[in-house]
Enzyme design. Structure first.
Site, PDB file in Angstrom:
ATOM      1  N   ASP A  25       0.751  -1.332   0.117  1.00  0.00           N
ATOM      2  CA  ASP A  25      -0.096   0.193  -0.015  1.00  0.00           C
ATOM      3  C   ASP A  25       0.701   1.150   0.054  1.00  0.00           C
ATOM      4  O   ASP A  25       2.038   1.163   0.386  1.00  0.00           O
ATOM      5  CB  ASP A  25      -0.954   0.027   1.265  1.00  0.00           C
ATOM      6  CG  ASP A  25      -2.005   0.926   1.139  1.00  0.00           C
ATOM      7  OD1 ASP A  25      -2.411   1.447   0.270  1.00  0.00           O
ATOM      8  OD2 ASP A  25      -2.449   1.552   2.464  1.00  0.00           O
ATOM      9  N   GLU A  27       0.980   5.560   0.879  1.00  0.00           N
ATOM     10  CA  GLU A  27       0.397   6.767   1.475  1.00  0.00           C
ATOM     11  C   GLU A  27       1.078   7.981   0.701  1.00  0.00           C
ATOM     12  O   GLU A  27       2.136   8.062   0.503  1.00  0.00           O
ATOM     13  CB  GLU A  27       0.452   7.053   2.989  1.00  0.00           C
ATOM     14  CG  GLU A  27       0.006   5.920   4.058  1.00  0.00           C
ATOM     15  CD  GLU A  27      -1.534   5.527   3.623  1.00  0.00           C
ATOM     16  OE1 GLU A  27      -2.222   6.384   3.293  1.00  0.00           O
ATOM     17  OE2 GLU A  27      -1.867   4.678   3.897  1.00  0.00           O
ATOM     18  N   ASP A  82      -2.277   3.505  -6.217  1.00  0.00           N
ATOM     19  CA  ASP A  82      -0.913   2.960  -5.773  1.00  0.00           C
ATOM     20  C   ASP A  82       0.052   2.740  -6.920  1.00  0.00           C
ATOM     21  O   ASP A  82       1.177   3.010  -6.806  1.00  0.00           O
ATOM     22  CB  ASP A  82      -0.961   1.585  -5.081  1.00  0.00           C
ATOM     23  CG  ASP A  82      -1.918   1.691  -3.609  1.00  0.00           C
ATOM     24  OD1 ASP A  82      -1.502   2.718  -2.986  1.00  0.00           O
ATOM     25  OD2 ASP A  82      -2.839   1.184  -3.521  1.00  0.00           O
ATOM     26  N   TYR A 148      -1.649   2.799  11.623  1.00  0.00           N
ATOM     27  CA  TYR A 148      -2.581   2.774  10.615  1.00  0.00           C
ATOM     28  C   TYR A 148      -2.154   2.418   9.462  1.00  0.00           C
ATOM     29  O   TYR A 148      -2.741   1.639   8.796  1.00  0.00           O
ATOM     30  CB  TYR A 148      -3.253   4.386  10.661  1.00  0.00           C
ATOM     31  CG  TYR A 148      -4.119   4.559   9.359  1.00  0.00           C
ATOM     32  CD1 TYR A 148      -5.445   4.198   9.300  1.00  0.00           C
ATOM     33  CD2 TYR A 148      -3.611   5.005   8.349  1.00  0.00           C
ATOM     34  CE1 TYR A 148      -6.327   4.443   8.320  1.00  0.00           C
ATOM     35  CE2 TYR A 148      -4.650   5.199   7.188  1.00  0.00           C
ATOM     36  CZ  TYR A 148      -5.735   4.736   7.320  1.00  0.00           C
ATOM     37  OH  TYR A 148      -6.564   4.787   5.961  1.00  0.00           O
ATOM     38  N   ASP A 152      -3.001  -1.445   7.765  1.00  0.00           N
ATOM     39  CA  ASP A 152      -3.628  -1.677   6.329  1.00  0.00           C
ATOM     40  C   ASP A 152      -2.875  -3.159   5.400  1.00  0.00           C
ATOM     41  O   ASP A 152      -3.563  -3.654   4.962  1.00  0.00           O
ATOM     42  CB  ASP A 152      -3.469  -0.258   5.374  1.00  0.00           C
ATOM     43  CG  ASP A 152      -4.664   0.452   5.556  1.00  0.00           C
ATOM     44  OD1 ASP A 152      -5.533   0.321   6.092  1.00  0.00           O
ATOM     45  OD2 ASP A 152      -4.700   1.573   5.043  1.00  0.00           O
TER      46      ASP A 152
END
Length: 174
Positions: A25, A27, A82, A148, A152
Site C-alpha cells: 500500500d 500513502e 498505488d 494505521y 492496512d
C-alpha cells in the site's frame, strides 16, 4: 516499524525475495499538485510488516527489484493510485499484481467493494479510515499514523490468504 535507513530496508528486501507474495500500500499527498507526492510505502510479508519513509533520503533500488520480480505476487486493494505512485517513484509498474477489489467481485461482492468491507467479512474487524487523509508529508509521523498505515497491509496480507483459498476452491484463478 518505520524504516528510514537503507540498512534496515535492504535487510527486509533480502527476506522478501524469498516470498511467494507480499501486500503493498502507499500513502501520498495530492494537495495542489497534479502528481501525487509519495510519502510512505507499506509492505507486509510472512515475517514482518513495515512502512518505508519515502521522504527520508535512501536508495530504494532493492524495492524496485522486488516490484519487478515476477515470482513474487504483489497484493493491493484498488491499486490504481498505488500504481500511479509506484510508477512515478520507480519508472516501472510492478509485475504479477493481485487486486483484492477485483477478486472480491468474483466472490460475490458488489462492483467496487471497499477495503473496509473485506476486512469486516474476512477478518471480522472494523477499521477506521479517519487517518486516510491525514498529512502524510508532515514529519515526524505520529505513532498512530504509522500503526494505521502498517495495519492496512497486515490486514491485506491476511485477507489475501483467505480470498486465495476461496478462489482456488471455486476454480476462479485460472
Amino acid at each position: 516499524m518505520l524504516i528510514t535507513n537503507e540498512k534496515e530496508l535492504e535487510y527486509h528486501c533480502s527476506k522478501i525475495n524469498k516470498e511467494q507474495f507480499i501486500a503493498i500500500d502507499t500513502e501520498f499527498m495530492r494537495n495542489k499538485t497534479y502528481y501525487p507526492v509519495p510519502c510512505l510505502l507499506q509492505i507486509a510479508y510472512s515475517e514482518a510488516a513495515f512502512a518505508v519513509d519515502l521522504l527520508s533520503p535512501m536508495n530504494l533500488e532493492c524495492v524496485k527489484k522486488i516490484l519487478k520480480n515476477k515470482k513474487i505476487k504483489k497484493v493491493f486493494h484498488s491499486c490504481k493510485q498505488d500504481l500511479e505512485v509506484l510508477s512515478i517513484m520507480f519508472g516501472i509498474l510492478p509485475s504479477n499484481i493481485f487486486d483484492t477489489q477485483i477478486a472480491a467481485q468474483f466472490l460475490g461482492f458488489e462492483i467496487t467493494p471497499s477495503y473496509n468491507k473485506l476486512v469486516e467479512k474476512y477478518l471480522g474487524l472494523t477499521v477506521s479510515k479517519d487517518l486516510q487523509f491525514s498529512n502524510w508529508q508532515s514529519r515526524p509521523l505520529s505513532d498512530v499514523q504509522i500503526k494505521y498505515a502498517i495495519d492496512d497491509v497486515v490486514h491485506l496480507y491476511q485477507i489475501y490468504l483467505v480470498m486465495n483459498k476461496e478462489l482456488v476452491a471455486k476454480k476462479y484463478l485460472s
